[in-house]
Enzyme design. Sequence first.
Site, PDB file in Angstrom:
ATOM      1  N   ASP A  72      65.011  -0.731  35.871  1.00 56.00           N
ATOM      2  CA  ASP A  72      63.434  -0.669  36.038  1.00 56.00           C
ATOM      3  C   ASP A  72      63.019  -1.792  35.268  1.00 56.00           C
ATOM      4  O   ASP A  72      62.984  -1.768  34.465  1.00 56.00           O
ATOM      5  CB  ASP A  72      62.969   0.606  35.828  1.00 56.00           C
ATOM      6  CG  ASP A  72      61.522   0.743  36.196  1.00 56.00           C
ATOM      7  OD1 ASP A  72      60.864  -0.333  36.219  1.00 56.00           O
ATOM      8  OD2 ASP A  72      61.052   1.909  36.023  1.00 56.00           O
ATOM      9  N   SER A 159      55.714 -16.602  46.962  1.00 53.52           N
ATOM     10  CA  SER A 159      54.952 -16.543  48.141  1.00 53.52           C
ATOM     11  C   SER A 159      53.806 -17.305  48.514  1.00 53.52           C
ATOM     12  O   SER A 159      52.740 -17.385  47.825  1.00 53.52           O
ATOM     13  CB  SER A 159      55.019 -15.229  48.544  1.00 53.52           C
ATOM     14  OG  SER A 159      54.532 -15.140  50.120  1.00 53.52           O
ATOM     15  N   TYR A 171      47.183  -9.873  45.415  1.00 56.74           N
ATOM     16  CA  TYR A 171      48.424 -10.520  45.846  1.00 56.74           C
ATOM     17  C   TYR A 171      48.308 -11.903  45.638  1.00 56.74           C
ATOM     18  O   TYR A 171      48.981 -12.654  44.891  1.00 56.74           O
ATOM     19  CB  TYR A 171      48.723 -10.163  47.547  1.00 56.74           C
ATOM     20  CG  TYR A 171      49.844 -10.911  47.834  1.00 56.74           C
ATOM     21  CD1 TYR A 171      51.048 -10.183  47.689  1.00 56.74           C
ATOM     22  CD2 TYR A 171      50.029 -11.874  48.569  1.00 56.74           C
ATOM     23  CE1 TYR A 171      52.478 -10.646  48.171  1.00 56.74           C
ATOM     24  CE2 TYR A 171      51.022 -12.512  49.024  1.00 56.74           C
ATOM     25  CZ  TYR A 171      52.128 -11.765  48.840  1.00 56.74           C
ATOM     26  OH  TYR A 171      53.453 -12.272  49.205  1.00 56.74           O
ATOM     27  N   LYS A 175      50.546 -13.883  42.966  1.00 55.31           N
ATOM     28  CA  LYS A 175      51.561 -15.123  43.356  1.00 55.31           C
ATOM     29  C   LYS A 175      51.139 -16.277  42.419  1.00 55.31           C
ATOM     30  O   LYS A 175      52.028 -17.315  42.210  1.00 55.31           O
ATOM     31  CB  LYS A 175      51.520 -15.159  44.638  1.00 55.31           C
ATOM     32  CG  LYS A 175      52.299 -13.996  45.265  1.00 55.31           C
ATOM     33  CD  LYS A 175      53.620 -13.471  44.982  1.00 55.31           C
ATOM     34  CE  LYS A 175      54.350 -12.318  45.595  1.00 55.31           C
ATOM     35  NZ  LYS A 175      55.660 -12.045  45.043  1.00 55.31           N
ATOM     36  N   THR A 206      62.756  -8.713  56.142  1.00 58.33           N
ATOM     37  CA  THR A 206      63.349  -7.826  55.167  1.00 58.33           C
ATOM     38  C   THR A 206      63.232  -6.299  55.848  1.00 58.33           C
ATOM     39  O   THR A 206      62.546  -6.110  56.720  1.00 58.33           O
ATOM     40  CB  THR A 206      62.303  -7.744  53.655  1.00 58.33           C
ATOM     41  OG1 THR A 206      61.322  -7.220  54.408  1.00 58.33           O
ATOM     42  CG2 THR A 206      62.292  -9.228  53.140  1.00 58.33           C
TER      43      THR A 206
END
Length: 278
Positions: A72, A159, A171, A175, A206
């Site tokens: 983890d 990304s 997000y 990134k 994916t």
Amino acid sequence: MSTLSDTTALVTGASRGVGRGIALALGDGGATVYVTGRSVDDDRTDDLPGTVDETATAVTARGGHGIAVQCDHTDDNAVAALFDRIDHEADGDVELLVNNVWGGYEGYDEGFDDPFWEQSIGTWDRMFDAGVRAHFTASRLAVPRMLDSGEGLVVTVSSGHGDRYRGSVPYDVSKAATERLTRAMAHELRDSSVTALAVQPGFTRTERVLDAVDDPDALAGTESPLYTGRAVVALAADPDVASKSGGVYRVGDLAREYGFTDVDGSQPPPFDLPGPPL
């Protein structure tokens, strides 16, 4: 396929997705690959296919040496134990670190493009803790070992497309922070033999994407996870890769530069986000 038989690599978050594709491509090159992630046979995150053991087995079957380690990457002690194991088994030699782990979508129960004031703090935390922070943690442990051995490459998976908005505030910021982390690490490594750069895959098939997309036509023009893997292999085999330190490179551009293709022989173009520049 480039020969990486003398390369020991660590690919984080490689149970499935882009990480798995990178690990498999490194296996094609003959590398020894430590494959990390939380998913094992009796405990898979979000009940998606793929485990660290399956990936490691596939790496070995392709000509490399896969080593599965359940880890983890939000647990600092677990990450330290991972590097202790590499010290014991490989004398601390890790020539290639691929920062790919990403837990930002786990337990996601809100619209990706919901306005930021309707996004949860938990979403922000997952995208940073199981993304940016995890990349920093692995890098700060790998780089001293690379400096001691006199060589090393850190590839961080991001990304996006330039300064185009990525569709969600948490997000987008995570990134952007990932890419800034790469540039900042490269700056501090500028007088060393260690290179740090980032890659941007395109729309990739994916397991999570395949599970979420009902219309096969929506997958037209997408990339396999191995496309990014072949980009990483090309970078790792490039004797002049240091000239790319601090850069952010789209996989489609790297395919054209190095001449590799996706698994079907195609060469998907660089990914262009439709969002506005910020």
